[in-house]
Scaffold this motif. Structure first.
Motif, PDB file in Angstrom:
ATOM      1  N   PRO A  41       6.217   6.283  -8.749  1.00 24.34           N
ATOM      2  CA  PRO A  41       5.376   5.496  -7.837  1.00 24.34           C
ATOM      3  C   PRO A  41       5.630   5.827  -6.360  1.00 24.34           C
ATOM      4  O   PRO A  41       4.677   5.915  -5.585  1.00 24.34           O
ATOM      5  N   GLN A  42       6.867   6.058  -5.990  1.00 21.71           N
ATOM      6  CA  GLN A  42       7.169   6.327  -4.578  1.00 21.71           C
ATOM      7  C   GLN A  42       6.520   7.617  -4.091  1.00 21.71           C
ATOM      8  O   GLN A  42       6.173   7.747  -2.925  1.00 21.71           O
ATOM      9  N   GLY A  43       6.378   8.579  -4.983  1.00 17.73           N
ATOM     10  CA  GLY A  43       5.858   9.880  -4.563  1.00 17.73           C
ATOM     11  C   GLY A  43       4.371  10.041  -4.812  1.00 17.73           C
ATOM     12  O   GLY A  43       3.780  11.040  -4.433  1.00 17.73           O
ATOM     13  N   ARG A  44       3.760   9.029  -5.472  1.00 18.21           N
ATOM     14  CA  ARG A  44       2.388   9.226  -5.918  1.00 18.21           C
ATOM     15  C   ARG A  44       1.360   9.268  -4.781  1.00 18.21           C
ATOM     16  O   ARG A  44       0.402  10.053  -4.873  1.00 18.21           O
ATOM     17  N   PRO A  45       1.514   8.462  -3.717  1.00 12.89           N
ATOM     18  CA  PRO A  45       0.474   8.510  -2.672  1.00 12.89           C
ATOM     19  C   PRO A  45       0.252   9.918  -2.115  1.00 12.89           C
ATOM     20  O   PRO A  45      -0.871  10.266  -1.750  1.00 12.89           O
ATOM     21  N   GLU A  46       1.283  10.721  -2.055  1.00 14.93           N
ATOM     22  CA  GLU A  46       1.145  12.058  -1.459  1.00 14.93           C
ATOM     23  C   GLU A  46       0.984  13.147  -2.513  1.00 14.93           C
ATOM     24  O   GLU A  46       1.134  14.329  -2.202  1.00 14.93           O
ATOM     25  N   ARG A  47       0.688  12.720  -3.728  1.00 12.54           N
ATOM     26  CA  ARG A  47       0.729  13.674  -4.834  1.00 12.54           C
ATOM     27  C   ARG A  47      -0.145  14.908  -4.598  1.00 12.54           C
ATOM     28  O   ARG A  47       0.327  16.053  -4.713  1.00 12.54           O
ATOM     29  N   ALA A  48      -1.404  14.688  -4.238  1.00 13.94           N
ATOM     30  CA  ALA A  48      -2.314  15.831  -4.097  1.00 13.94           C
ATOM     31  C   ALA A  48      -1.995  16.650  -2.847  1.00 13.94           C
ATOM     32  O   ALA A  48      -1.900  17.881  -2.904  1.00 13.94           O
ATOM     33  N   SER A  49      -1.788  15.966  -1.728  1.00 17.26           N
ATOM     34  CA  SER A  49      -1.540  16.708  -0.482  1.00 17.26           C
ATOM     35  C   SER A  49      -0.230  17.482  -0.585  1.00 17.26           C
ATOM     36  O   SER A  49      -0.101  18.588  -0.059  1.00 17.26           O
ATOM     37  N   ARG A  50       0.740  16.903  -1.296  1.00 19.04           N
ATOM     38  CA  ARG A  50       2.016  17.600  -1.478  1.00 19.04           C
ATOM     39  C   ARG A  50       1.809  18.915  -2.224  1.00 19.04           C
ATOM     40  O   ARG A  50       2.320  19.969  -1.812  1.00 19.04           O
ATOM     41  N   ALA A  51       1.036  18.839  -3.295  1.00 15.50           N
ATOM     42  CA  ALA A  51       0.798  20.060  -4.086  1.00 15.50           C
ATOM     43  C   ALA A  51       0.141  21.119  -3.213  1.00 15.50           C
ATOM     44  O   ALA A  51       0.504  22.297  -3.258  1.00 15.50           O
ATOM     45  N   LYS A  52      -0.804  20.688  -2.403  1.00 15.24           N
ATOM     46  CA  LYS A  52      -1.536  21.651  -1.575  1.00 15.24           C
ATOM     47  C   LYS A  52      -0.599  22.344  -0.573  1.00 15.24           C
ATOM     48  O   LYS A  52      -0.542  23.573  -0.514  1.00 15.24           O
ATOM     49  N   THR A  53       0.154  21.551   0.168  1.00 16.18           N
ATOM     50  CA  THR A  53       1.004  22.158   1.205  1.00 16.18           C
ATOM     51  C   THR A  53       2.109  23.008   0.577  1.00 16.18           C
ATOM     52  O   THR A  53       2.443  24.083   1.089  1.00 16.18           O
ATOM     53  N   MET A  54       2.660  22.546  -0.530  1.00 15.30           N
ATOM     54  CA  MET A  54       3.754  23.317  -1.139  1.00 15.30           C
ATOM     55  C   MET A  54       3.242  24.632  -1.732  1.00 15.30           C
ATOM     56  O   MET A  54       3.883  25.675  -1.597  1.00 15.30           O
ATOM     57  N   VAL A  55       2.085  24.577  -2.388  1.00 16.10           N
ATOM     58  CA  VAL A  55       1.532  25.807  -2.967  1.00 16.10           C
ATOM     59  C   VAL A  55       1.161  26.784  -1.851  1.00 16.10           C
ATOM     60  O   VAL A  55       1.415  27.991  -1.954  1.00 16.10           O
ATOM     61  N   GLU A  56       0.595  26.252  -0.774  1.00 15.10           N
ATOM     62  CA  GLU A  56       0.233  27.134   0.334  1.00 15.10           C
ATOM     63  C   GLU A  56       1.474  27.806   0.931  1.00 15.10           C
ATOM     64  O   GLU A  56       1.461  28.997   1.246  1.00 15.10           O
ATOM     65  N   GLN A  57       2.546  27.037   1.066  1.00 11.89           N
ATOM     66  CA  GLN A  57       3.781  27.611   1.596  1.00 11.89           C
ATOM     67  C   GLN A  57       4.327  28.672   0.639  1.00 11.89           C
ATOM     68  O   GLN A  57       4.779  29.735   1.061  1.00 11.89           O
ATOM     69  N   MET A  58       4.238  28.372  -0.659  1.00 18.62           N
ATOM     70  CA  MET A  58       4.719  29.319  -1.673  1.00 18.62           C
ATOM     71  C   MET A  58       3.974  30.656  -1.540  1.00 18.62           C
ATOM     72  O   MET A  58       4.592  31.726  -1.564  1.00 18.62           O
ATOM     73  N   ASP A  59       2.660  30.587  -1.362  1.00 17.12           N
ATOM     74  CA  ASP A  59       1.880  31.820  -1.210  1.00 17.12           C
ATOM     75  C   ASP A  59       2.236  32.535   0.093  1.00 17.12           C
ATOM     76  O   ASP A  59       2.335  33.759   0.139  1.00 17.12           O
ATOM     77  N   LEU A  60       2.448  31.730   1.141  1.00 16.91           N
ATOM     78  CA  LEU A  60       2.779  32.286   2.453  1.00 16.91           C
ATOM     79  C   LEU A  60       4.106  33.061   2.415  1.00 16.91           C
ATOM     80  O   LEU A  60       4.272  34.068   3.102  1.00 16.91           O
TER      81      LEU A  60
END
Ligand code: FES
Lengths: 207, 245
Positions: free
Chosen positions: B189-208
């Protein structure tokens, strides 16, 4: 990769079912080929649907190959220094070899397949013959049948991973182990369906 | 037992390295792989040579510092085992063992078998956190968490960030690591509000960072010392697609 692959799989299912028309005899098969060209006429112009399908397929194939090349180049850039030991696969090594080399084999086969049966250029009966005759003549050469069988099995192996992998990439595969079984089953059905026609021609059931 | 080792020696990030052959004698089957390297290094130091540099810290399989490619397999062939927990009883007298660092462009070699894994830190910085102050550990019954979600989060949270997934991946992809972190935080529950945006920024960083693309080969999960499942990658993709919509 996943989206274009899905389009190609849908086409393969349709193609395989169409092939089974062979068993209904020459009239049915030729009729089916004609119907493909005239479906919806006069609402849609002749070859209307077929042209649409062709355009979508060509686009899907081009994008699919483009994605594969892009993935390959990213992979090469991500590992500029290779391992001195041949990296031993811990997951069977199946995917790495089948997807890349199977893909190349399939691409080569599709080119030949079109020249043989669609344009009739590489076909003993020539492009003017009926689709049914072209098919029988095409498969009357054992090496064509062999090449066809190898390619179709490659398609099956490619899809066994590809189908499941597409679900995975689209985020749908989570916790659904059944999808792997589904991918293997659908691949097997496609392979058997595609192989049944040349096999029947080979043993003389279909002439 | 006596072993022949072929080890990647590289003095500094910019100098070229090469495989160098060593012999270690009287290795006990009870030693861990790292203890065997300690024995080698003691000999090298006594002889006035430069000891082989390798990462390690806890030596009990929980910190994620250790890691080397042993005979072509990240952390060696023993399943679900870190290099520090790999024991010499799995080797035979006279074996030739090759030892290489993780190989990936985003993991440059610092020295010998030590690679720089800051790329992982930057992926975490891009979104691997919970922004609200979640306070101290809450009472177990304060926020009810369904059992399935708790299990998912716990399984993913066992990732120690060693980087074996990247080392083993034929594409040099970091999807298993990133997926584990996304699943770990996004399931609670604590991490759920940012669930989608987190995936986006982390995946983008991973590609970068220059990691390759995932083709679901499954090599990562096969070598993962914690057995993180490919499900976390499906989860990462699902969250990422949701955020990109
Ligand atoms: S040294 Fe901590 S996990 Fe191996």
């Amino acid at each position: 990769m996943a989206v274009t692959g899905a389009i190609l799989v849908l086409f393969l299912v349709g193609h395989m079912v169409g092939n089974l028309k062979t068993f209904a005899g020459p009239e049915a098969f030729n009729g089916y080929a004609l119907w493909l060209r005239e479906v919806g006429y006069p609402l849609v112009p002749k070859r209307g649907l077929l042209t649409l399908v062709e355009v979508v397929l060509v686009a899907a194939v081009v994008l699919h190959i483009w994605s594969a090349v892009a993935l390959y180049r990213r992979a090469a850039a991500a590992r500029p220094v290779r391992y001195a030991t041949r990296r031993r696969s811990q997951a069977g090594g199946y995917v790495v070899h089948i997807m890349r080399w199977g893909g190349v084999t399939i691409a080569l086969f599709v080119v030949y397949h079109l020249l043989d049966l669609t344009f009739g250029v590489a076909n003993p009966a020539g492009g003017a013959a009926t689709p049914y005759t072209r098919m029988i003549e095409g498969f009357s050469r054992w090496y064509v049948t062999l090449f066809y069988a190898v390619a179709v099995i490659m398609v099956g192996l490619h899809l066994r991973h590809g189908l499941w992998s597409a679900f995975q990439t689209l985020g749908l595969a989570r916790g659904r182990q059944g999808l792997r079984v589904f991918a293997a089953l659908l691949s097997a059905v496609l392979v058997l369906g595609f192989l049944s026609v040349p096999f029947a021609i080979m043993i003389g059931v279909v002439k | 037992m006596n072993l022949t080792l072929k080890i990647w020696r590289q003095h500094s990030p910019d100098e070229p390295g090469q495989m160098v052959k060593y012999h270690v004698k009287d290795v006990s089957p009870d030693m861990s792989f790292l203890e065997m390297l300690d024995v080698l290094n003691e000999g090298l130091i006594l002889a006035g040579d430069d000891p082989v540099a390798f990462d390690h810290d806890c030596r009990e399989g929980i910190c994620g510092m250790c890691g080397m490619v042993i005979n072509g397999v990240a952390h060696g062939e023993q399943k679900a085992t870190t290099t520090c927990q790999l024991h010499m009883r799995h080797f035979k007298d006279g074996d030739v063992v090759t030892i290489e660092p993780w190989r990936a462009a985003p993991f440059p070699v610092i020295k010998d078998l030590v690679v720089d894994r800051s790329a992982f830190d930057r992926i975490i910085q891009a979104g691997g956190f919970v922004s609200v102050p979640a306070g101290a550990a809450p009472d177990a019954h304060a926020v009810p968490v369904p059992k399935g979600d708790a299990d998912d989060a716990f399984d993913a949270a066992t990732c120690i960030g060693c980087g074996a997934c990247v080392a083993a991946c034929p594409n040099g992809s970091a999807s298993l690591f990133t997926g584990a972190k996304i699943t770990h935080l996004g399931s609670l529950p604590q991490g759920r509000p940012e669930r989608a945006s987190r995936a986006k920024t982390m995946v983008e960083q991973m590609d970068l960072e220059g990691f390759g693309g995932c083709t679901n080969t499954g090599e990562c999960t096969a070598v993962c010392p914690k057995g993180i499942s490919l499900d976390v990658i499906a989860r990462m993709n699902a969250d990422f697609l949701k955020a990109s919509r």
